[in-house]
Design an enzyme around this catalytic site. Sequence first.
Site, PDB file in Angstrom:
ATOM      1  N   ASP A 161       1.586   5.057   1.592  1.00 47.29           N
ATOM      2  CA  ASP A 161       1.286   5.993   2.670  1.00 47.29           C
ATOM      3  C   ASP A 161       1.844   7.358   2.311  1.00 47.29           C
ATOM      4  OD1 ASP A 161       0.113   4.072   4.482  1.00 47.29           O
ATOM      5  OD2 ASP A 161       2.122   3.247   4.696  1.00 47.29           O
ATOM      6  N   ASP A 163       0.859  -1.191   0.000  1.00 43.00           N
ATOM      7  CA  ASP A 163       0.000   0.000   0.000  1.00 43.00           C
ATOM      8  C   ASP A 163       0.890   1.235   0.000  1.00 43.00           C
ATOM      9  OD1 ASP A 163       0.991   0.012   2.624  1.00 43.00           O
ATOM     10  OD2 ASP A 163      -0.809  -0.970   3.385  1.00 43.00           O
ATOM     11  N   ASP A 165       9.435   3.857  13.083  1.00 39.20           N
ATOM     12  CA  ASP A 165       9.999   2.748  13.858  1.00 39.20           C
ATOM     13  C   ASP A 165      11.429   2.362  13.469  1.00 39.20           C
ATOM     14  OD1 ASP A 165       8.925   1.764  11.484  1.00 39.20           O
ATOM     15  OD2 ASP A 165       7.628   0.265  12.415  1.00 39.20           O
TER      16      ASP A 165
HETATM   17  P1  ATP Z   1       3.748  -2.993   5.064  1.00 40.30           P
HETATM   18  O1  ATP Z   1       4.530  -3.443   3.896  1.00 40.30           O
HETATM   19  O2  ATP Z   1       3.393  -4.106   5.964  1.00 40.30           O
HETATM   20  O3  ATP Z   1       2.598  -2.089   4.740  1.00 40.30           O
HETATM   21  P2  ATP Z   1       4.846  -0.617   6.243  1.00 40.30           P
HETATM   22  O4  ATP Z   1       6.252  -0.291   6.636  1.00 40.30           O
HETATM   23  O5  ATP Z   1       4.252   0.198   5.155  1.00 40.30           O
HETATM   24  O6  ATP Z   1       4.820  -2.144   5.902  1.00 40.30           O
HETATM   25  P3  ATP Z   1       2.606   0.203   7.818  1.00 40.30           P
HETATM   26  O7  ATP Z   1       2.001  -0.469   8.988  1.00 40.30           O
HETATM   27  O8  ATP Z   1       1.821   0.335   6.556  1.00 40.30           O
HETATM   28  O9  ATP Z   1       3.974  -0.542   7.534  1.00 40.30           O
HETATM   29  O10 ATP Z   1       3.071   1.632   8.317  1.00 40.30           O
HETATM   30  C1  ATP Z   1       3.523   2.641   7.434  1.00 40.30           C
HETATM   31  C2  ATP Z   1       4.707   3.381   8.063  1.00 40.30           C
HETATM   32  O11 ATP Z   1       4.283   4.005   9.279  1.00 40.30           O
HETATM   33  C3  ATP Z   1       5.881   2.510   8.463  1.00 40.30           C
HETATM   34  O12 ATP Z   1       6.749   2.282   7.373  1.00 40.30           O
HETATM   35  C4  ATP Z   1       6.513   3.331   9.557  1.00 40.30           C
HETATM   36  O13 ATP Z   1       7.278   4.389   9.009  1.00 40.30           O
HETATM   37  C5  ATP Z   1       5.325   3.953  10.255  1.00 40.30           C
HETATM   38  N1  ATP Z   1       4.833   3.145  11.390  1.00 40.30           N
HETATM   39  C6  ATP Z   1       3.841   2.215  11.372  1.00 40.30           C
HETATM   40  N2  ATP Z   1       3.640   1.691  12.583  1.00 40.30           N
HETATM   41  C7  ATP Z   1       4.504   2.284  13.410  1.00 40.30           C
HETATM   42  C8  ATP Z   1       4.789   2.189  14.805  1.00 40.30           C
HETATM   43  N3  ATP Z   1       4.124   1.337  15.581  1.00 40.30           N
HETATM   44  N4  ATP Z   1       5.751   2.993  15.322  1.00 40.30           N
HETATM   45  C9  ATP Z   1       6.425   3.867  14.530  1.00 40.30           C
HETATM   46  N5  ATP Z   1       6.221   3.999  13.217  1.00 40.30           N
HETATM   47  C10 ATP Z   1       5.287   3.239  12.649  1.00 40.30           C
HETATM   48 MG    MG Z   2       2.304   0.173   4.432  1.00 36.84          MG
END
Ligand code: ATP
Ligand code: MG
Length: 431
Positions: free
Chosen positions: A70, A68, A159
């Site tokens: 963001d 996805d 994170d």
């Molecule tokens: P995925 O491929 O699973 O979507 P993602 O890294 O995009 O992985 P998301 O849960 O979609 O993970 O979150 C988007 C972004 O938001 C992360 O890349 C990170 O920068 C931030 N983020 C998400 N959850 C947290 C958290 N618990 N603490 C700090 N930053 C977070």
């Molecule tokens: Mg994501």
Amino acid sequence: MNSRLTDPDRDCTLSGCRSYAADAHNIAPGAISNEALQVVRSLREAGYEAYLVGGCVRDLLLGHEPKDFDVSTNALPAQVHALFRRSRIVGRRFQIVHVRSGRDVIEVSTFRGHHSPDFDEDGDGDEHTDAGSAVRAESGMLLRDNVFGTVEEDALRRDFSVNGLYYDPDTHCVLDFCTGVEDLQARVLRVIGDPEKRYQEDPVRMLRAVRFAAKLGFSIEETALAAILKCRNLLVQIPAARMFDEVLKLLLGGRGEETFVLLDRYGLFAPLFPDTAAALERVPEDRSLLLHALRNSDERIAVGKPVTPAFLYAAMLWPALRHRLQALLEREQLPILAALHEAIPEVISRQVRSITIPRRFATPMREIWELQQRLITRRQPQKLAAHPRFRAAYDFVLLREQSGESLQDAGDWWTRFQTGEEMPAAAERSP
Ligand code: ATP
Ligand code: MG
């Protein structure tokens, strides 16, 4: 990994930022969702700052297709909502805006800022600033994280360094405020800031470390790993409903088997499934069923077949249920079905203290368990085969046999029955 990621330009005007121009990385603009680009464009046209951020930038740099997209912006949630007709503000702990575009949902988050403990003047754990508010529990856990700030600050609130990268679709630059690009190249997950503090703020970050390690094949940096061993028990503080969502991402994300192995290795499995973990200590062979269940789901996901949390939970809790059943059968000498009816609600009610299991999954999970004995005794097979949960219960029999349980060849028998090779008349005899 992109071999063309070369030295950053030094002319980035943002403090502490290294910028990688279009010719220094291999993100093809065509790989980015048009919907996400449109959201960034609309925010910028309205005068706000906006970037693609997080996992999508990481995955694009790795040459993977992002799950996805963001977007991160300095517009406040209400301002984002006002700008997009098909949007809504979601979350309380961490407010974001979901913007619908076509069939996609783009998550738009407002830059998070630093927390200043000085703001908590009345000592009630609440921090209020002009730019929002945060609430911190005594343990250090952030119950709410809605203090807003600049893009530099936002990067430091993320994170892992590899999740803290920003992409500017106008200049095609990748912006790195930590050591994200370096760590991506070294394939390492480094917590931004002090790992212990960051896990205390949000213990789910420990689960995310394992999830990304399994998904990306990255290692977890040494201090980030050591802090997991210290902080793992903090996971019990996480609300059971949030845990349900996280556990699905962990176990049904396509790399469930590897994720389970890592969770177990780092002591994170026991806080999630305490009774199963205790049962596995006593009967280590039951691990095989979990591994087979996860491997089967991974294989199904890889070829686009559906997987259901009900089946997965039936498997994850099976060792706990077996243990409880055995105790009831031995101690109270109950008949098997009576013992099952007593054990099932007990196992569920203990498990939901850590992880919610919504009714739409708990009900079929129970049915899968309840049908097991009937599938083994094979009475009234026609009626049984018409049960809405027959297929899942039959798959569960196969799973149990696959992992070494001996069930009087019930799996084979039902396979033949379904292809018409086993005559129902013969089946009326109980084996
Ligand atoms: P995925 O491929 O699973 O979507 P993602 O890294 O995009 O992985 P998301 O849960 O979609 O993970 O979150 C988007 C972004 O938001 C992360 O890349 C990170 O920068 C931030 N983020 C998400 N959850 C947290 C958290 N618990 N603490 C700090 N930053 C977070
Ligand atoms: Mg994501």
